[in-house]
Motif scaffolding. Sequence first.
Motif, PDB file in Angstrom:
ATOM      1  N   PHE A 259      10.551  -0.740   3.810  1.00 51.54           N
ATOM      2  CA  PHE A 259       9.887  -0.201   4.596  1.00 51.54           C
ATOM      3  C   PHE A 259       8.800  -0.581   5.719  1.00 51.54           C
ATOM      4  O   PHE A 259       8.804   0.001   6.896  1.00 51.54           O
ATOM      5  N   ASP A 260       7.721  -1.547   5.237  1.00 46.51           N
ATOM      6  CA  ASP A 260       7.366  -2.520   6.236  1.00 46.51           C
ATOM      7  C   ASP A 260       7.899  -3.380   6.789  1.00 46.51           C
ATOM      8  O   ASP A 260       7.691  -3.643   8.344  1.00 46.51           O
ATOM      9  N   PHE A 261       8.880  -3.595   6.472  1.00 47.57           N
ATOM     10  CA  PHE A 261       9.762  -5.102   7.071  1.00 47.57           C
ATOM     11  C   PHE A 261      10.563  -3.871   8.556  1.00 47.57           C
ATOM     12  O   PHE A 261      10.514  -4.266   9.447  1.00 47.57           O
ATOM     13  N   TRP A 262      11.126  -2.585   7.548  1.00 46.25           N
ATOM     14  CA  TRP A 262      11.672  -1.360   8.332  1.00 46.25           C
ATOM     15  C   TRP A 262      10.784  -1.391  10.239  1.00 46.25           C
ATOM     16  O   TRP A 262      11.308  -1.239  10.852  1.00 46.25           O
ATOM     17  N   LEU A 263       9.424  -1.059   9.716  1.00 44.63           N
ATOM     18  CA  LEU A 263       8.209  -0.408  10.634  1.00 44.63           C
ATOM     19  C   LEU A 263       8.548  -1.340  11.622  1.00 44.63           C
ATOM     20  O   LEU A 263       7.904  -1.437  12.819  1.00 44.63           O
ATOM     21  N   ASP A 264       7.868  -2.467  11.106  1.00 46.17           N
ATOM     22  CA  ASP A 264       7.887  -4.445  12.042  1.00 46.17           C
ATOM     23  C   ASP A 264       9.185  -4.152  12.963  1.00 46.17           C
ATOM     24  O   ASP A 264       8.781  -4.586  13.775  1.00 46.17           O
ATOM     25  N   HIS A 265      10.305  -3.714  12.733  1.00 42.54           N
ATOM     26  CA  HIS A 265      11.412  -4.161  13.722  1.00 42.54           C
ATOM     27  C   HIS A 265      11.280  -3.002  14.035  1.00 42.54           C
ATOM     28  O   HIS A 265      11.307  -3.553  15.411  1.00 42.54           O
TER      29      HIS A 265
END
Length: 346
Positions: free
Chosen positions: A16-22
């Motif tokens: 989720f952190d990666f998705w949020l950053d993207h």
Amino acid sequence: MRTVLHTKELPEGERFDFWLDHMFRRVVAPMMITCDDPASFRGSIESMDLGAVHVSAVEASPCGAHRTPRMIRRSDPELLQLAFNLRGETAIAQDRRRALSRPSNMVLYHSSRPHQIRTGFGKGDTYGVMMVFPARLLPLPAHKVERLTATVLSGREGIGALISGFLTRLVNGTDQYGTADRSRLGAVLTDLLTALLAHRLDADAALRPTTRQRVLLLRVHTFIQRHLTDPHLSPATIAAAHAVSVRTLHRLFQTQDATVAEWIRDRRLEHCRRDLCDPALGDRPIHAIATRWGFSSPAHFTRAFSAAYGVTPQDYRRRHRLDHVLARHAWSPSRRPDETAPPAGR
């Protein structure tokens, strides 16, 4: 389409952190994303650039997103975004309206004004297609387009069905398009959306003649595809179904590489060719396949097929059947991996 992001390749705690950053840093209009259960989040994005139009297929776990006035002041690309639902439910709020979008629905919203999005509602992943393009591409007054943000647009009927079908074929297809082809596809999509919005706004008179012409041509193409099995399909019946004259219909096809009759014939021949290749239809007589796709004369079908593919329907089926048998034999499970076919003559 090409995969831009897929969280399944990451450790669960980082997805989720990666998705949020993207989504916050790399999408065309940054938004803040929230998730009820970050630990089990799943998401993927596949995208395609069609000139000025960007199309993405997005699948994600239930989550929420919002774009604030502060974000807009920081960066506003002035984009319109059309969300087309294929699975799940999505709520989109903007301009004091809230639209609940279910499968086959579409909702339009603007990057220049605050909006909120909620997907899934805890009932599973959502899957849909996002069409993003500069607002300036719509030849309609901006204040009128604003009336249709955060309202449900049907993808099941009329021009809406053309848009939803077009987007579905794009994300499900495996075709490779050149730069010029992609730009033309993007132009067709914006023309279709313009026509749909103009219809809802009773602003058809504001459409450019080229837009009306391209939309009519796509409607005619779709009509022909749906009625190929009708042996009575003709320029006259097509023109009548679209409330235009036969002369107008023929003039419309001057932009194509074929006349109306040739376009119908070529589509029918292609369907017949596919059926002749289908092992499940191997016992169906060739004349029955031809009749199924609107050819009333077996002799006429044979001549047309031979002219198009350089071989008779019977020889084409025989050749394809032999290729299929050879392919099955070459990959037979009974053969050991290191075993090769014996040389010819032995």
